[in-house]
Motif scaffolding. Structure first.
Motif, PDB file in Angstrom:
ATOM      1  N   LEU A 206      -5.543  14.838   4.364  1.00 38.06           N
ATOM      2  CA  LEU A 206      -6.373  13.726   3.895  1.00 38.06           C
ATOM      3  C   LEU A 206      -5.453  12.639   3.372  1.00 38.06           C
ATOM      4  O   LEU A 206      -4.629  12.891   2.485  1.00 38.06           O
ATOM      5  N   VAL A 207      -5.566  11.432   3.924  1.00 38.15           N
ATOM      6  CA  VAL A 207      -4.702  10.314   3.542  1.00 38.15           C
ATOM      7  C   VAL A 207      -5.544   9.265   2.829  1.00 38.15           C
ATOM      8  O   VAL A 207      -6.482   8.717   3.410  1.00 38.15           O
ATOM      9  N   LEU A 208      -5.216   8.990   1.572  1.00 44.35           N
ATOM     10  CA  LEU A 208      -5.952   7.999   0.776  1.00 44.35           C
ATOM     11  C   LEU A 208      -5.025   6.828   0.448  1.00 44.35           C
ATOM     12  O   LEU A 208      -3.977   7.019  -0.182  1.00 44.35           O
TER      13      LEU A 208
ATOM     14  N   THR B 225       0.830  -1.204   0.000  1.00 43.47           N
ATOM     15  CA  THR B 225       0.000   0.000   0.000  1.00 43.47           C
ATOM     16  C   THR B 225       0.864   1.254   0.000  1.00 43.47           C
ATOM     17  O   THR B 225       1.796   1.372   0.818  1.00 43.47           O
ATOM     18  N   LEU B 226       0.563   2.152  -0.932  1.00 40.40           N
ATOM     19  CA  LEU B 226       1.126   3.494  -0.931  1.00 40.40           C
ATOM     20  C   LEU B 226       0.053   4.452  -0.428  1.00 40.40           C
ATOM     21  O   LEU B 226      -1.131   4.104  -0.376  1.00 40.40           O
ATOM     22  N   TYR B 227       0.450   5.670  -0.081  1.00 39.95           N
ATOM     23  CA  TYR B 227      -0.513   6.613   0.472  1.00 39.95           C
ATOM     24  C   TYR B 227      -0.397   7.961  -0.232  1.00 39.95           C
ATOM     25  O   TYR B 227       0.705   8.498  -0.404  1.00 39.95           O
TER      26      TYR B 227
ATOM     27  N   ARG C 267      -3.960  -5.256  -9.935  1.00 42.40           N
ATOM     28  CA  ARG C 267      -4.902  -4.155  -9.787  1.00 42.40           C
ATOM     29  C   ARG C 267      -4.336  -3.057  -8.887  1.00 42.40           C
ATOM     30  O   ARG C 267      -3.459  -3.295  -8.053  1.00 42.40           O
ATOM     31  N   LEU C 268      -4.895  -1.888  -9.106  1.00 41.32           N
ATOM     32  CA  LEU C 268      -4.634  -0.723  -8.260  1.00 41.32           C
ATOM     33  C   LEU C 268      -5.975  -0.260  -7.717  1.00 41.32           C
ATOM     34  O   LEU C 268      -6.949  -0.140  -8.468  1.00 41.32           O
ATOM     35  N   THR C 269      -6.033   0.012  -6.423  1.00 41.26           N
ATOM     36  CA  THR C 269      -7.291   0.422  -5.802  1.00 41.26           C
ATOM     37  C   THR C 269      -7.045   1.627  -4.910  1.00 41.26           C
ATOM     38  O   THR C 269      -6.262   1.547  -3.956  1.00 41.26           O
ATOM     39  N   LEU C 270      -7.704   2.729  -5.231  1.00 45.28           N
ATOM     40  CA  LEU C 270      -7.655   3.926  -4.390  1.00 45.28           C
ATOM     41  C   LEU C 270      -8.881   3.909  -3.487  1.00 45.28           C
ATOM     42  O   LEU C 270     -10.009   3.799  -3.964  1.00 45.28           O
TER      43      LEU C 270
ATOM     44  N   ALA D 241       4.794  10.829 -10.039  1.00 50.59           N
ATOM     45  CA  ALA D 241       4.815  12.284  -9.864  1.00 50.59           C
ATOM     46  C   ALA D 241       3.362  12.734  -9.758  1.00 50.59           C
ATOM     47  O   ALA D 241       2.753  13.154 -10.735  1.00 50.59           O
ATOM     48  N   VAL D 242       2.799  12.594  -8.585  1.00 47.94           N
ATOM     49  CA  VAL D 242       1.380  12.896  -8.349  1.00 47.94           C
ATOM     50  C   VAL D 242       1.293  14.159  -7.496  1.00 47.94           C
ATOM     51  O   VAL D 242       1.710  14.159  -6.339  1.00 47.94           O
ATOM     52  N   THR D 243       0.774  15.223  -8.100  1.00 41.86           N
ATOM     53  CA  THR D 243       0.693  16.514  -7.418  1.00 41.86           C
ATOM     54  C   THR D 243      -0.756  16.872  -7.132  1.00 41.86           C
ATOM     55  O   THR D 243      -1.518  17.198  -8.050  1.00 41.86           O
TER      56      THR D 243
END
Length: 513
Positions: A243-245, A7-9, A185-188, A263-265
């Motif tokens: 906010l942590v997703l 998991t990344l955040y 898969r990727l799940t947000l 690179a998510v801004t």
């Protein structure tokens, strides 16, 4: 089902002013799920739950089911794998093969017993000798006299422990597990992980690598971010500072994931305009109007939206407001409008105010010299707008000299009102079923050059030009990347075309503190 997951955040600092979240347009996330090979040993807690037994019979329980492709042993040449179901051991081997080489087919199971046979006698002698030397070395911390003549006797007495040590060290030495992505898969998820906000998945077992690279990550995640903010704002609980997703990276089978680029801004968005503001331009001369806005720091981009129209309240040349008037044109009717040019113009379009009455309106617009009915330019125009607005007829560039020209507007289908203001000094010619009549009206008509043809007004934010596009329905959208900083924010609009410009919203995106 066991899921292999990391998991990344995504962490987004919040403030109380923002009403929308987004990502910068250049945000990117690229990764690749790949087949992998893992070598595990007795002490590898990440993969091994139990590794029990010595020598030629070892029971193994893995933490995850994974294809077993190879058994390694320094002491034995052959391995047979028997399934374990609780305490019940299968009498027949499921798979067997030579150690140190790939098994004939992968063995898939969580619990099993490895039975090793065909001992390598030469290797046993070597390992035994090494173990005896190792144990002797352990006693040499004492003086030579203390060890003395009794050393050989002690080694002889310790042969059983030496044998056990050799089996422990060199019996079952390693297992090789292999895997390929399974439904990668990727799940947000929402902050507490309870709701899926966005997901990408490649269903089923995959034979090779699977790449994820969103063409427009900002667009893909927009709805998810809006939902995340709405969930945070539910109830009377104050917004969190951050906010942590969670972003889960998962597969149904073991594999490796190579993160290629991240690179998510995150950006916060808020409105600067409290309510829509309408600017009115008479068209007799160029006018510029200003709107004061709230100040915003760390701004990344601005978006301006609104409408161009000829709604009630259009101005006359003097700037005074007047009630809306116009000439009714039915299907098959035409209107001839005189247009005076005071200076040469490279004309690429003409605009006129139109109030549709009904459904789709189809018109033909011709630019003519009054003495010649052969057109200099022709444009076919279809509009399905149901509200009053400016219509723009475009054609290839025509070089015009200072003179009087004529626009011929013919309604091919539908009906509507050509917007005009009363004027006793000028007349509009209307041709309806071969009946020609002169009407004392001044139509809201303008010839445009190449720049004005894209949009009949110029908009500036803090002095920087805003890129604006419009549609046939009279809506416009303006954008500006990196607006200049200013102590007092100002939106200005200028036009020499008779129109109303309603600025419905001015929104900015900015980086959080």
């Amino acid at each position: 089902m066991t899921v292999f997951q990391r998991t990344l955040y995504l962490r987004i600092p919040l403030d109380d002013a923002c009403d929308r979240l987004s990502l910068a347009a250049e945000s990117v996330l690229r990764l690749r799920f790949e087949p992998c090979t893992v070598t595990v040993r007795a002490g590898d807690d990440a993969w091994v739950k139990r590794w029990a037994g010595l020598g030629d019979e070892v029971q193994v329980e893995l933490t995850h089911p994974a294809p077993l492709t190879r058994v390694d042993s320094g002491l034995y040449n052959h391995a047979a794998l028997h399934r374990l179901d609780g305490n019940a051991l299968s009498a027949e081997a499921t798979i067997e093969g030579a150690t140190g080489t790939p098994l004939p087919t992968p063995f898939v199971g969580t619990a099993f017993e490895v039975r090793l046979t065909q001992e390598r006698r030469v290797e046993r002698l070597r390992f035994t000798s090494e173990e005896i030397a190792f144990q002797q070395a352990g006693h040499r911390s004492l003086s030579a006299a203390a060890v003395g003549v009794q050393a050989e006797q002690r080694v002889v007495e310790g042969l059983s422990s030496v044998d056990a040590a050799v089996k422990l060290r060199h019996g079952l030495t390693a297992l090789t597990l292999a895997g390929a992505p399974g439904s990668p898969r990727l799940t947000l998820r929402r902050a507490d992980g309870a709701e899926v906000l966005w997901q990408w998945i490649e269903p089923g077992p995959q034979a090779g690598s699977v790449a994820f690279a969103a063409a427009k990550l900002a667009d893909d995640w927009q709805a998810a971010l809006e939902r995340a903010l709405s969930l945070v704002d539910q109830g009377d609980v104050p917004r969190p500072a951050v906010l942590v997703l969670p972003l889960d990276i998962a597969s149904d089978s073991p594999c490796q994931v190579r993160v290629l680029e991240v690179a998510v801004t995150p950006l916060l968005e808020r409105p600067l305009l409290a309510e829509p503001t309408t600017l009115r331009f008479g068209g007799a001369a160029r006018q510029v109007h200003h709107i004061a806005l709230e100040r915003q720091a760390r701004t990344q981009a601005a978006v301006i939206q609104g409408r161009v129209g000829v709604a009630p309240g259009a101005t006359s040349a003097s700037g005074d407001t007047a009630a809306p008037h116009g000439a009714y044109l039915a299907s098959g009717s035409s209107a001839l409008v005189a247009v005076d040019l005071d200076s040469p113009l490279r004309c690429t379009a003409a605009t006129f105010g139109w109030i549709p009455l009904g459904g789709t309106t189809a018109l033909t617009v011709q630019l003519e010299v009054p003495s010649d009915t052969r057109p200099l330019a022709v444009a076919e125009l279809d509009s399905d707008s149901a509200v009053a607005g400016l219509l723009c007829a475009r054609w290839p560039a025509v070089d015009l000299q200072a003179a009087t020209y004529r626009l011929r507007l013919t309604v091919r289908d539908g009906c509507g009102v050509l917007v005009a203001t009363p004027d006793s000094e000028i007349s509009l010619t209307v041709i309806d079923q071969a009946v020609t009549r002169e009407v004392p009206l001044r139509p809201q008509v303008a010839l445009l050059d190449a720049g004005e043809a894209e949009f009949p007004a110029e908009i500036f934010l803090n002095g920087a030009a805003v890129a604006v596009t419009g549609d046939a329905g009279g809506n416009f959208h303006g954008s500006l990347a990196g607006p200049p900083a200013a102590e007092h924010w100002n939106l200005s609009a200028g036009s020499s075309v008779p129109l109303t410009l309603t600025v419905e919203s001015v929104r900015v995106s900015y980086t959080p503190d």
